[in-house]
Design a protein around this motif. Structure first.
Motif, mmCIF file in Angstrom:
data_model
loop_
_atom_site.group_PDB
_atom_site.id
_atom_site.type_symbol
_atom_site.label_atom_id
_atom_site.label_comp_id
_atom_site.label_asym_id
_atom_site.label_seq_id
_atom_site.Cartn_x
_atom_site.Cartn_y
_atom_site.Cartn_z
ATOM 1 N N MET A 81 51.260 49.188 1.083
ATOM 2 C CA MET A 81 51.663 49.491 2.493
ATOM 3 C C MET A 81 52.526 50.651 2.038
ATOM 4 N N LYS A 82 52.334 52.011 3.053
ATOM 5 C CA LYS A 82 53.899 52.710 2.837
ATOM 6 C C LYS A 82 54.330 52.246 4.293
ATOM 7 N N LEU A 83 55.661 52.530 4.401
ATOM 8 C CA LEU A 83 56.239 51.739 5.176
ATOM 9 C C LEU A 83 57.214 53.022 5.654
ATOM 10 N N ALA A 84 57.907 53.022 7.258
ATOM 11 C CA ALA A 84 58.753 54.065 7.022
ATOM 12 C C ALA A 84 59.367 53.178 8.351
ATOM 13 N N ILE A 85 61.118 52.943 8.046
ATOM 14 C CA ILE A 85 62.162 52.082 9.145
ATOM 15 C C ILE A 85 62.956 53.393 9.606
ATOM 16 N N LEU A 86 62.645 53.906 10.856
ATOM 17 C CA LEU A 86 63.159 54.511 11.858
ATOM 18 C C LEU A 86 65.177 53.721 12.080
ATOM 19 N N ARG A 110 67.006 63.306 11.982
ATOM 20 C CA ARG A 110 66.527 64.532 11.174
ATOM 21 C C ARG A 110 65.677 64.640 11.298
ATOM 22 N N CYS A 111 64.626 63.858 11.352
ATOM 23 C CA CYS A 111 63.303 64.284 11.874
ATOM 24 C C CYS A 111 62.662 65.612 12.769
ATOM 25 N N TYR A 112 61.743 66.285 12.118
ATOM 26 C CA TYR A 112 61.311 67.549 13.898
ATOM 27 C C TYR A 112 59.775 68.055 13.692
ATOM 28 N N MET A 113 59.759 67.811 14.496
ATOM 29 C CA MET A 113 58.217 68.559 14.447
ATOM 30 C C MET A 113 57.627 69.542 14.730
ATOM 31 N N ARG A 114 56.542 69.357 14.436
ATOM 32 C CA ARG A 114 55.417 70.171 14.799
ATOM 33 C C ARG A 114 54.449 70.142 16.185
ATOM 34 N N ILE A 115 54.153 70.595 16.947
ATOM 35 C CA ILE A 115 53.252 70.348 17.802
ATOM 36 C C ILE A 115 52.208 71.159 18.303
ATOM 37 N N ALA A 116 50.880 71.352 17.989
ATOM 38 C CA ALA A 116 50.169 71.973 18.501
ATOM 39 C C ALA A 116 48.480 71.241 18.470
ATOM 40 N N PRO A 117 47.866 72.442 19.534
ATOM 41 C CA PRO A 117 46.146 72.174 19.473
ATOM 42 C C PRO A 117 46.094 71.781 18.431
ATOM 43 N N ASP A 118 46.441 72.192 17.133
ATOM 44 C CA ASP A 118 44.893 72.010 15.742
ATOM 45 C C ASP A 118 45.893 70.737 14.698
ATOM 46 N N GLY A 119 46.940 69.982 16.054
ATOM 47 C CA GLY A 119 47.596 69.462 14.414
ATOM 48 C C GLY A 119 49.089 68.738 15.188
ATOM 49 N N PHE A 120 49.288 67.668 14.780
ATOM 50 C CA PHE A 120 50.937 67.293 14.701
ATOM 51 C C PHE A 120 51.320 67.434 13.094
ATOM 52 N N SER A 121 52.558 67.895 12.662
ATOM 53 C CA SER A 121 53.607 67.656 11.936
ATOM 54 C C SER A 121 54.590 66.796 11.727
ATOM 55 N N MET A 122 55.316 66.724 10.548
ATOM 56 C CA MET A 122 56.778 66.236 10.763
ATOM 57 C C MET A 122 57.405 66.393 9.686
ATOM 58 N N ARG A 123 58.594 67.445 9.735
ATOM 59 C CA ARG A 123 59.475 67.109 8.258
ATOM 60 C C ARG A 123 60.824 66.314 8.552
ATOM 61 N N VAL A 145 56.744 64.996 5.687
ATOM 62 C CA VAL A 145 56.779 63.469 6.149
ATOM 63 C C VAL A 145 55.015 63.380 6.387
ATOM 64 N N HIS A 146 54.726 62.630 5.755
ATOM 65 C CA HIS A 146 53.431 62.092 6.266
ATOM 66 C C HIS A 146 53.103 60.872 5.594
ATOM 67 N N GLY A 147 51.674 60.931 5.929
ATOM 68 C CA GLY A 147 51.044 59.359 5.215
ATOM 69 C C GLY A 147 51.624 57.973 5.113
ATOM 70 N N TYR A 148 52.534 57.453 6.452
ATOM 71 C CA TYR A 148 52.752 56.465 6.744
ATOM 72 C C TYR A 148 51.924 55.565 7.298
ATOM 73 N N ASP A 149 51.835 54.800 7.131
ATOM 74 C CA ASP A 149 50.878 53.504 7.827
ATOM 75 C C ASP A 149 51.165 52.569 8.392
ATOM 76 N N VAL A 150 52.961 52.479 8.398
ATOM 77 C CA VAL A 150 53.327 51.281 9.466
ATOM 78 C C VAL A 150 54.804 52.219 9.535
ATOM 79 N N VAL A 151 55.638 52.402 11.264
ATOM 80 C CA VAL A 151 56.987 52.895 11.672
ATOM 81 C C VAL A 151 57.835 51.582 12.186
ATOM 82 N N ILE A 152 58.169 50.874 12.006
ATOM 83 C CA ILE A 152 58.663 50.498 12.777
ATOM 84 C C ILE A 152 60.482 50.705 13.169
#
Length: 292
Positions: free
Chosen positions: A1-6, A36-49, A55-62
């Motif tokens: 499991m790939k996990l991120a903790i905010l 320190r997370c910032y986001m792109r929000i658009a009709p073609d998808g969501f992304s995070m840096r 930043v991508h591919g996290y199964d779980v975020v706590i």
């Protein structure tokens, strides 16, 4: 499991324990500062840096989100949800729990016991508002306070009126509640993970203090929650949509009454008092959820 903790601080006890529990079970884990997370929000998808990298591919975020950053951090968490990550405490559930008025309305709608609560806006209604609760003492709470901050006890109607008028003058949002004297300055923190209470501790207010929060000098000891108390705690967390919660109850003559449902409950007090691996229970819970 790939996990991120905010979390703003990887060295905080609760964050550190979650990292230890995850790594002990062979999971990949990373602590991300939500600011320190910032986001792109658009009709073609969501992304995070994060700090300039994707930043991508996290199964779980706590989420371990403090009240001062609720708005931004829940937006970050929502972005992870939209990117396909599972979280035990969704962004909307955290917002429900952080708003005491909204949370009480939702709990009451499920028939869950609460201290009688009143809320109003117009100064002309103050006396009638207070009469809805009966004679003092009254407990006055800021709507988004935490750790006992912004909670006041008034012994006379004139004092209740003065505090209400002062808070209105500051444009603060607050609720007024009955004071349940038979609780004796103690409450029961039930730590809910999924559909069960994994630990419970009794918190007793310090002498001369009515707030039992550990940050206010309260003392913690292990407790045995009754079947009814456990059921109320689990129902309360579920009513707000939380998979992990600290549910604070008081024992009254009319049964357990919910004071608050905490969406980011600290682990240090409950693990220290109860000697229970709560962090491990959380990691096991989220691991099972994504493997179903």
């Amino acid at each position: 499991m790939k996990l991120a903790i905010l979390s703003r601080n990887a060295s905080l006890y609760s964050t550190r324990r979650l990292v230890e529990a995850a790594r002990a079970r062979g999971h990949s884990v990373r602590v991300l500062d939500p600011l320190r997370c910032y986001m792109r929000i658009a009709p073609d998808g969501f992304s995070m840096r994060y700090k300039g990298k994707p930043v991508h591919g996290y199964d779980v975020v706590i989420p371990r989100i403090g009240t001062s950053i609720t708005r931004y951090a829940t937006a970050v968490l929502r972005q992870f949800e939209l990117m396909g990550s599972y979280t035990p405490n969704p962004s909307d559930a955290i917002l429900r729990a952080r708003d005491k008025l909204r949370a009480h309305q939702l709990l009451a709608a499920q028939g869950i016991g609460l201290p009688s609560t009143a809320f109003g806006d117009n100064p002309d209604d103050t006396d009638d508002l207070l009469s809805l609760l009966g004679p003092p003492p009254h407990v006055i709470k800021l709507n988004e306070g935490t750790q006992g901050a912004g909670v006041m006890l008034t012994e006379k109607v004139s004092a209740s009126r003065a505090v209400v008028e002062t808070l209105r003058g500051l444009y603060a949002s607050f609720v007024v509640q009955e004071f349940v004297a038979e609780a004796g300055g103690a409450d029961l923190r039930c730590f809910v993970v999924g559909d069960r209470v994994v630990a419970a501790m009794r918190r007793q207010a310090a002498e001369g203090e009515f707030r039992s929060n550990l940050h206010r000098g309260g003392e913690a000891s292990p407790a045995e929650a009754s079947a009814e108390e456990q059921a109320v705690a689990v129902r309360s967390a579920r009513a707000l949509g939380l998979g992990v919660a600290g549910v604070d109850l008081i024992r009254s003559q009319r049964g357990p009454l919910v004071l608050e449902v905490n969406s980011t409950p600290g682990l240090e007090g409950v693990e220290g008092a109860c000697r229970v691996d709560v962090a491990g229970a959380i990691i096991d819970f989220v691991s099972k959820k994504i493997s179903i």
